[in-house]
Write a protein that holds these residues in place. Structure first.
Motif, PDB file in Angstrom:
ATOM      1  N   CYS A   1       0.663  -1.544   0.345  1.00 55.55           N
ATOM      2  CA  CYS A   1       0.129   0.337  -0.018  1.00 55.55           C
ATOM      3  C   CYS A   1       0.704   0.793   0.192  1.00 55.55           C
ATOM      4  O   CYS A   1       1.996   0.905   0.282  1.00 55.55           O
ATOM      5  N   CYS A   2       0.452   2.260  -0.088  1.00 56.96           N
ATOM      6  CA  CYS A   2       1.144   3.810  -0.334  1.00 56.96           C
ATOM      7  C   CYS A   2       1.595   3.738   0.598  1.00 56.96           C
ATOM      8  O   CYS A   2       2.971   4.482   0.815  1.00 56.96           O
ATOM      9  N   ARG A   3       1.375   2.972   2.048  1.00 56.62           N
ATOM     10  CA  ARG A   3       2.207   3.791   3.238  1.00 56.62           C
ATOM     11  C   ARG A   3       3.029   3.182   3.140  1.00 56.62           C
ATOM     12  O   ARG A   3       3.840   3.789   4.303  1.00 56.62           O
ATOM     13  N   MET A   4       3.335   2.184   2.654  1.00 60.52           N
ATOM     14  CA  MET A   4       5.082   1.325   2.147  1.00 60.52           C
ATOM     15  C   MET A   4       5.346   1.623   1.742  1.00 60.52           C
ATOM     16  O   MET A   4       6.616   0.893   1.306  1.00 60.52           O
TER      17      MET A   4
ATOM     18  N   ASP B   1       4.568  10.660   0.923  1.00 59.82           N
ATOM     19  CA  ASP B   1       5.669  11.623   1.728  1.00 59.82           C
ATOM     20  C   ASP B   1       3.972  11.958   2.025  1.00 59.82           C
ATOM     21  O   ASP B   1       3.387  13.045   1.549  1.00 59.82           O
ATOM     22  N   PRO B   2       3.517  12.382   3.680  1.00 63.05           N
ATOM     23  CA  PRO B   2       2.843  12.309   4.142  1.00 63.05           C
ATOM     24  C   PRO B   2       2.831  14.061   3.873  1.00 63.05           C
ATOM     25  O   PRO B   2       1.370  15.359   4.190  1.00 63.05           O
ATOM     26  N   ARG B   3       4.151  14.422   3.658  1.00 70.00           N
ATOM     27  CA  ARG B   3       4.249  16.010   3.614  1.00 70.00           C
ATOM     28  C   ARG B   3       3.964  16.832   2.911  1.00 70.00           C
ATOM     29  O   ARG B   3       4.000  17.709   2.289  1.00 70.00           O
ATOM     30  N   ALA B   4       4.143  15.524   1.610  1.00 70.64           N
ATOM     31  CA  ALA B   4       4.128  16.693   0.235  1.00 70.64           C
ATOM     32  C   ALA B   4       2.314  16.246  -0.461  1.00 70.64           C
ATOM     33  O   ALA B   4       1.701  16.743   0.299  1.00 70.64           O
ATOM     34  N   ALA B   5       2.329  17.393  -1.534  1.00 72.98           N
ATOM     35  CA  ALA B   5       1.127  17.518  -2.004  1.00 72.98           C
ATOM     36  C   ALA B   5      -0.575  16.818  -1.887  1.00 72.98           C
ATOM     37  O   ALA B   5      -0.076  16.024  -1.668  1.00 72.98           O
TER      38      ALA B   5
ATOM     39  N   ASN C   1      -7.658   5.873  -0.726  1.00 77.92           N
ATOM     40  CA  ASN C   1      -6.894   5.058   0.253  1.00 77.92           C
ATOM     41  C   ASN C   1      -5.555   4.777   0.147  1.00 77.92           C
ATOM     42  O   ASN C   1      -5.005   3.698  -0.550  1.00 77.92           O
ATOM     43  N   LYS C   2      -4.686   5.569   1.080  1.00 75.75           N
ATOM     44  CA  LYS C   2      -3.439   4.554   1.218  1.00 75.75           C
ATOM     45  C   LYS C   2      -3.105   3.918   2.156  1.00 75.75           C
ATOM     46  O   LYS C   2      -1.700   3.345   2.099  1.00 75.75           O
TER      47      LYS C   2
END
Length: 101
Positions: free
Chosen positions: A35-38, A43-47, A61-62
């Motif tokens: 999934c995206c989280r892995m 990067d949660p700080r990205a756009a 859904n990340k």
């Protein structure tokens, strides 16, 4: 892949075969691994899309498995066990209820 940790619970993912299948999950919490989280591009700080890969079309859904063709495991990524503030608060609570040991 011994240094890879589950984004959800922090369990070691050394036994998950590489390349990671869309059906792979964490042995402890059963959270989906691919999934995206892995991903190294997450990067949660990205756009808005939270993906630093310009060519990717990030899923909404990340935290669930997806078919992103740009997915790449984030080697050495620490689990998202909370922020430093949360970790510090948890440590204070553990000290408070440890009985003065």
């Amino acid at each position: 892949m011994t240094d890879l940790l589950c984004w959800n619970c922090g369990a070691a993912l050394g036994d998950v075969p590489v390349p990671v299948s869309r059906h792979a999950d964490c042995p402890r919490c059963r959270t989906e691994v691919r999934c995206c989280r892995m991903c190294r591009y997450y990067d949660p700080r990205a756009a808005a899309g939270q993906c630093t890969e310009d060519r990717a079309d990030p899923p909404t859904n990340k935290e669930t498995a997806n078919f992103c063709e740009w997915f790449a495991l984030a080697a050495g990524r620490a689990a998202a066990r909370g922020s430093d503030r949360q970790d510090a608060a948890r440590a204070r609570l553990d000290d408070l209820f440890s009985g003065g040991d």
